[in-house]
Write an enzyme that holds these catalytic residues in place. Structure first.
Site, PDB file in Angstrom:
ATOM      1  N   HIS A 129      19.559  43.779  33.083  1.00 33.01           N
ATOM      2  CA  HIS A 129      18.526  44.440  33.870  1.00 33.01           C
ATOM      3  C   HIS A 129      17.971  43.453  34.899  1.00 33.01           C
ATOM      4  O   HIS A 129      18.257  42.260  34.842  1.00 33.01           O
ATOM      5  CB  HIS A 129      17.398  44.969  32.967  1.00 33.01           C
TER       6      HIS A 129
HETATM    7  C1  T46 Z   1      14.190  39.491  30.231  1.00 30.41           C
HETATM    8  C2  T46 Z   1      15.098  38.845  29.247  1.00 30.41           C
HETATM    9  C3  T46 Z   1      15.294  37.389  29.514  1.00 30.41           C
HETATM   10  C4  T46 Z   1       8.182  44.345  24.121  1.00 30.41           C
HETATM   11  O1  T46 Z   1       7.607  45.218  23.443  1.00 30.41           O
HETATM   12  N1  T46 Z   1       7.431  43.414  24.789  1.00 30.41           N
HETATM   13  C5  T46 Z   1       7.998  42.439  25.545  1.00 30.41           C
HETATM   14  O2  T46 Z   1       7.287  41.621  26.134  1.00 30.41           O
HETATM   15  C6  T46 Z   1       9.434  42.399  25.643  1.00 30.41           C
HETATM   16  C7  T46 Z   1      10.116  41.337  26.479  1.00 30.41           C
HETATM   17  C8  T46 Z   1      10.168  43.347  24.973  1.00 30.41           C
HETATM   18  N2  T46 Z   1       9.556  44.292  24.220  1.00 30.41           N
HETATM   19  C9  T46 Z   1      10.365  45.253  23.453  1.00 30.41           C
HETATM   20  C10 T46 Z   1      11.147  46.231  24.322  1.00 30.41           C
HETATM   21  C11 T46 Z   1      12.378  46.514  23.483  1.00 30.41           C
HETATM   22  O3  T46 Z   1      12.105  47.554  22.587  1.00 30.41           O
HETATM   23  O4  T46 Z   1      11.343  44.521  22.715  1.00 30.41           O
HETATM   24  C12 T46 Z   1      12.587  45.219  22.682  1.00 30.41           C
HETATM   25  C13 T46 Z   1      13.719  44.361  23.198  1.00 30.41           C
HETATM   26  O5  T46 Z   1      13.553  44.154  24.615  1.00 30.41           O
HETATM   27  P1  T46 Z   1      14.783  44.079  25.619  1.00 30.41           P
HETATM   28  O6  T46 Z   1      15.864  44.964  25.170  1.00 30.41           O
HETATM   29  O7  T46 Z   1      14.261  44.301  27.015  1.00 30.41           O
HETATM   30  O8  T46 Z   1      15.226  42.547  25.440  1.00 30.41           O
HETATM   31  P2  T46 Z   1      16.282  41.695  26.257  1.00 30.41           P
HETATM   32  O9  T46 Z   1      16.583  40.516  25.417  1.00 30.41           O
HETATM   33  O10 T46 Z   1      17.438  42.520  26.729  1.00 30.41           O
HETATM   34  O11 T46 Z   1      15.493  41.209  27.592  1.00 30.41           O
HETATM   35  C14 T46 Z   1      14.367  40.361  27.493  1.00 30.41           C
HETATM   36  C15 T46 Z   1      13.217  40.859  28.371  1.00 30.41           C
HETATM   37  O12 T46 Z   1      12.942  42.234  28.083  1.00 30.41           O
HETATM   38  C16 T46 Z   1      13.502  40.734  29.845  1.00 30.41           C
HETATM   39  O13 T46 Z   1      12.295  40.875  30.561  1.00 30.41           O
HETATM   40  O14 T46 Z   1      14.153  39.091  31.389  1.00 30.41           O
HETATM   41  O15 T46 Z   1      14.701  39.033  27.886  1.00 30.41           O
END
Ligand code: T46
Length: 136
Positions: free
Chosen positions: A51
């Site tokens: 993303h």
């Molecule tokens: C990024 C990369 C480096 C939250 O509730 N609060 C938060 O601050 C974050 C970051 C995530 N979440 C929840 C949303 C999803 O249900 O945690 C779950 C996993 O998040 P996501 O699938 O977006 O995680 P990554 O590892 O794909 O991405 C993350 C960050 O979301 C993103 O901003 O730049 O790490």
């Protein structure tokens, strides 16, 4: 806003007891930190991210282990190996990011400039390319 991706090397305060890195807002961290999260326990064959963000600034630090970060913005596509707590990867603005090759001991600490907002995410690669001005 302009996009930027760069490695920031931190000063390590080391002595016979070990090492310490100190990060201060507006010095090593070029923004005010509103949120901190960390990623751990990701298996080696699992990739994350896929993303971009519209507004967010983030500093990514592998405080343990290693992880490869692929960043794409403008016409540039580059891989960064985060494998030491003495450096961080600054990602600002519209940058597509993917995280690959987590080591089993990887802990990726992320300092972020904004509170969590799903509205700031672009999760569709075609939409990213359009906003990035590269078609799609
Ligand atoms: C990024 C990369 C480096 C939250 O509730 N609060 C938060 O601050 C974050 C970051 C995530 N979440 C929840 C949303 C999803 O249900 O945690 C779950 C996993 O998040 P996501 O699938 O977006 O995680 P990554 O590892 O794909 O991405 C993350 C960050 O979301 C993103 O901003 O730049 O790490």
């Amino acid at each position: 806003m302009n996009s930027e991706v760069k490695i920031i090397d931190f000063t390590v305060h080391g002595d016979i007891r070990g090492s310490l890195v100190a990060l201060e807002c507006t010095k090593e961290i070029p923004f005010t930190v509103r949120r901190v999260y960390y990623i751990f326990g990701t298996k080696a064959d699992v990739s994350r991210g896929f993303h971009a963000h519209r507004k967010l600034k983030q500093l990514l630090i592998a405080v343990s282990g290693s992880v490869t970060i692929l960043c794409e913005h403008g016409t540039e596509k580059k891989k960064f190996q985060l494998d030491s707590p003495d450096k961080g990867l600054l990602i600002e603005g519209l940058v597509w990011r993917e995280m690959h090759d987590f080591s089993s001991d990887a802990v990726l600490l992320v300092l972020a400039s904004e509170y969590y907002s799903e509205g700031d995410y672009i999760r569709d690669y075609g939409e990213f390319l359009r906003e990035n001005g590269c078609g799609g």
